[in-house]
Design an enzyme around this catalytic site. Structure first.
Site: not given
Length: 256
Positions: A10, A182, A202
């Site tokens: 990520c 994240h 995201n």
């Protein structure tokens, strides 16, 4: 919308997406955004753990010193999308940096497309390494509006259950620096909605959340979104390189 798969990359996606945005916004005459390679970041930032995780600030620092820049995704495609769950979340399971020769992005730039070169990076609001209860959200919003999307890291522990709407700070949970797990991209905000919210992109594909996005409560440091918020500056020389390539492409099209 991108999908990191089961790899803990990520941080590489957040970095690459934000460089993409800055690269596009810095251009004069660039007609379409250029997709850049999160795999290069995951593979080549040697002090981080690739699929095992990493830090965006370290990734941006790597790009500052990478003379070949961040390559187009068409040259270095994402290789970790099918990484099996719980079997490859480590540096040893990440594609090696030597798998691609970045010099090719110079010798074959006409065919590959331009790389993006990060000149520097800065924080959209002062970073926090503590409990982070009083982050300067107004400064974050101002820089987001003036300079474009921001690379951020968050506490995404409650995100698996998110299906839509505005996630409150309470629902998201702890927001201190040590709670961050994240990294994503902050792309906008809506202060006129009944429940004002930040718009966050995201990297879990469009099947998640609001077509791949999550809306976070605006008035607070929801999920710790303002703890490590980074904006890159693209090297000015990139503009000339892209425009020159576009001119060559136009000449080829006109002569066909």
């Amino acid at each position: 919308m991108k999908n990191q798969g089961q790899c803990g990359s990520c941080w590489a996606f957040s970095t690459a997406e934000t460089v993409e945005s800055a690269h596009y916004l810095s251009k004069v005459g660039a007609d379409v955004p250029i997709l850049l390679s999160p795999q290069q970041i995951a593979s080549c930032v040697t002090t981080m753990d690739g699929c095992g995780g990493g830090d965006t600030a370290v990734a941006f620092k790597y790009l500052e010193g990478e003379k070949y820049g961040l390559a187009p995704a068409s040259f270095w495609e994402y290789a970790q999308g099918l990484t099996p769950t719980n079997t490859c979340g480590a540096k040893s399971c990440t594609q090696k940096c030597k798998s691609h020769n970045l010099k090719t992005t110079v010798t074959d730039a006409f065919y590959i497309g331009p790389s993006a070169h990060v000149n520097s990076f800065s924080y959209a609001t002062p970073p926090c390494t503590g409990t982070c209860g009083s982050q300067d959200l107004s400064k974050l919003a101002k820089n987001l509006a003036a300079k474009g999307p921001v690379s951020i890291c968050v506490n995404a522990g409650a995100w698996d259950d998110y299906t839509g709407g505005v996630m409150t700070s309470k629902a998201c949970g702890a927001y201190g620096y040590d709670d961050l797990d994240h990294c994503v991209q902050l792309v906008g905000f809506n202060t006129t909605a009944p429940k004002p919210y930040w718009i966050v992109r995201n990297s879990w594909a469009t099947s998640w959340g609001e077509e791949g996005y999550v809306y976070l409560e605006y008035s607070k440091n929801t999920c710790g979104l303002a703890n490590e918020a980074i904006i890159p500056t693209i090297a000015a020389s990139d503009s000339a390189a892209v425009e020159a390539r576009m001119q060559r492409m136009r000449k080829l099209a006109w002569s066909a």
